[in-house]
Design a protein around this motif. Sequence first.
Motif, PDB file in Angstrom:
ATOM      1  N   VAL A 206      -5.498   1.451  -3.930  1.00 31.80           N
ATOM      2  CA  VAL A 206      -4.109   1.304  -3.517  1.00 31.80           C
ATOM      3  C   VAL A 206      -3.240   0.957  -4.716  1.00 31.80           C
ATOM      4  O   VAL A 206      -3.581   0.054  -5.487  1.00 31.80           O
ATOM      5  N   PRO A 207      -2.103   1.640  -4.927  1.00 32.34           N
ATOM      6  CA  PRO A 207      -1.238   1.298  -6.047  1.00 32.34           C
ATOM      7  C   PRO A 207      -0.822  -0.173  -6.089  1.00 32.34           C
ATOM      8  O   PRO A 207      -0.661  -0.740  -7.175  1.00 32.34           O
ATOM      9  N   LEU A 208      -0.657  -0.811  -4.924  1.00 34.68           N
ATOM     10  CA  LEU A 208      -0.321  -2.237  -4.905  1.00 34.68           C
ATOM     11  C   LEU A 208      -1.529  -3.131  -5.150  1.00 34.68           C
ATOM     12  O   LEU A 208      -1.397  -4.357  -5.225  1.00 34.68           O
ATOM     13  N   ARG A 209      -2.705  -2.530  -5.222  1.00 38.10           N
ATOM     14  CA  ARG A 209      -3.954  -3.225  -5.520  1.00 38.10           C
ATOM     15  C   ARG A 209      -4.304  -4.318  -4.501  1.00 38.10           C
ATOM     16  O   ARG A 209      -4.852  -5.359  -4.849  1.00 38.10           O
ATOM     17  N   ASP A 240       1.133   1.873   3.698  1.00 36.96           N
ATOM     18  CA  ASP A 240      -0.174   2.031   3.057  1.00 36.96           C
ATOM     19  C   ASP A 240      -0.228   1.559   1.613  1.00 36.96           C
ATOM     20  O   ASP A 240      -1.180   1.859   0.900  1.00 36.96           O
ATOM     21  N   GLY A 241       0.787   0.830   1.182  1.00 39.93           N
ATOM     22  CA  GLY A 241       0.780   0.351  -0.193  1.00 39.93           C
ATOM     23  C   GLY A 241       0.935   1.436  -1.231  1.00 39.93           C
ATOM     24  O   GLY A 241       0.747   1.197  -2.424  1.00 39.93           O
ATOM     25  N   GLY A 242       1.281   2.643  -0.781  1.00 38.85           N
ATOM     26  CA  GLY A 242       1.514   3.756  -1.696  1.00 38.85           C
ATOM     27  C   GLY A 242       0.340   4.694  -1.865  1.00 38.85           C
ATOM     28  O   GLY A 242       0.399   5.627  -2.670  1.00 38.85           O
ATOM     29  N   VAL A 243      -0.720   4.513  -1.074  1.00 39.47           N
ATOM     30  CA  VAL A 243      -1.924   5.306  -1.314  1.00 39.47           C
ATOM     31  C   VAL A 243      -1.703   6.797  -1.067  1.00 39.47           C
ATOM     32  O   VAL A 243      -2.307   7.635  -1.748  1.00 39.47           O
ATOM     33  N   THR A 244      -0.845   7.162  -0.134  1.00 42.19           N
ATOM     34  CA  THR A 244      -0.609   8.587   0.127  1.00 42.19           C
ATOM     35  C   THR A 244       0.429   9.194  -0.806  1.00 42.19           C
ATOM     36  O   THR A 244       0.766  10.361  -0.666  1.00 42.19           O
TER      37      THR A 244
END
Length: 251
Positions: A206-209, A240-244
């Motif tokens: 996830v970009p937000l880790r 999604d915290g930026g995953v897509t």
Amino acid sequence: MGRLDDKVAIVTGAAMGQGAEIARAYVAEGASVVIADVAKEQGQALADELGAAAHFVHHDVSDAGSWASLVEDANGRFGTVSVLANNAGILRFGDIERMPADEVELLWRVNQLGCFLGMQAVTRTMRKAGGGSIINASSVEGLAGMASCTAYAATKWAIRGMTKCAAMELGPKGIRVNSVHPGMIDTPMTRVHGGDAAMEYGASKVPLRRVGTPADIAPVYVFLASDESSYVNGAEIAVDGGVTSTHAFGA
């Protein structure tokens, strides 16, 4: 507070995890909530916690008769249902070559059929009342692919498609239909598939880790249930915290 005053909501899969947090948020914002789930003990405990504004009903989302009874109970107890959070769902992983057909069918019955029956059950009530909001729980697997997730993803893509069609069909009746697409959320449903190790691995993608929590999801459901989203219909909202945001999702 008060963003959902006078709203009557049904939340399915509400006994634990994401659904429980949605129910808490709805009551906090002034709604009356029917907690619908197959988990009797946990569902009743949540209703007791939330007080007079909440009521638990044992409910099988895959059964049309159970839906009819649920909506009738909600209408009689709190007044006309104006919000449906179609949150109930199950997660199963399985390779295409090995996944048993009965597990594929179970995913379909709970996730996809359950969502359809829910929309069907509340439509007449909402139409007579002049409108309402239906919020369908899809997933990031309803936006992209993931290995060993074919059967589950099929149900979540179906929910995405049903949401679009229902938004077009029910919009003229004042009923808004939107889908929410959570990423990896730390709930009992996801933890059973690997525990802390799975959470740590998920966070690395996830970009937000970090993985999400039910508290990250509930505010989106509040917004979509409220009149603040009165012009939001047929939308798909990824939480999604930026995953897509990357083409490498699922790699």
